[in-house]
Enzyme design. Sequence first.
Site, PDB file in Angstrom:
ATOM      1  CB  SER A 259      -0.892   0.023   1.249  1.00 17.82           C
ATOM      2  OG  SER A 259      -1.576   1.262   1.368  1.00 17.82           O
TER       3      SER A 259
ATOM      4  CE1 TYR B 250      -4.665  -1.832   5.124  1.00 17.83           C
ATOM      5  CE2 TYR B 250      -3.443   0.122   4.442  1.00 17.83           C
ATOM      6  CZ  TYR B 250      -4.147  -1.027   4.120  1.00 17.83           C
ATOM      7  OH  TYR B 250      -4.313  -1.382   2.805  1.00 17.83           O
TER       8      TYR B 250
END
Length: 283
Positions: free
Chosen positions: A149, A162
């Site tokens: 990501s 995250y």
Amino acid sequence: MSHPALSAGSVAVVTGGASGIGLAAATAFARLGMRICIVDLGEDRLAEAAGKIAGVARGGRDDVMTAAVDVSDVAAMTRLAADVQARFGGCDVLVNNAGIQVPTSALGPRENWERLLGVNLWGIVNGCQAFAANMIARKRPGLIINTGSKQGITTPPGNPAYNVSKAGVKAYTEALAHELRNTEDCQISAHLLIPGFVFTPLAAGGRSEKPDAAWTAEQTVDFMMQRLEAGDFYILCPDNDVPRALDERRMLWAIGDVVENRPALSRWHPDYAEAFAEFVKHK
């Protein structure tokens, strides 16, 4: 020329394969004549996804395997690798794509940290360690694609667990690529998929219609396939709002915090707002 592993008869294992990028990748692979194992949670979701993939697979449902497996469970992933070996003879393309979003702050809650890291980071390590040895031993061209990501690179405020998970995926996949290319007779390469804003169940946020800024999962997979052909390790995806040039400036600013000894996450610090805005204007 496409990568030799992306060809009829090859076997792809895709985690998080019942929806989103995982389902789009599995479907694209099936259209190439590959045999597919999709890994996810929820028998109903897996059955529905398998039906969609079977509709384009050359061998129909015989070419599609499903596995309800928690990727954070290393023993379950080891059993999965053995099951794929028994069904299809091994794996040529491994896509470690399973991921979740749960809320966290730097101070907790711990159970959310453990759950998120278990899937997003340990799930990828477990997948690689369960499958890679046999992939290498097959002495065939192969691919390991790990979904990272942009948040693992620029680490924006909002969900530190995250960010930590995806930063870990980046570091792990870089190390994996280095080890694979230094392993004798190894024809397996590792790649880091870095999606942009993609309209998937993970990113939908309760919305039923795709925002104009987002790409579809299919667009993301099409881009991934193009960049695999080009041999990219970092598959940095744009979207309808953020072009690559802007991603590059944001990432350069992030590492600049270290080099310039600015405050942590200075991009979001009010004292640096004007400097950052000026920085992104220039290549």
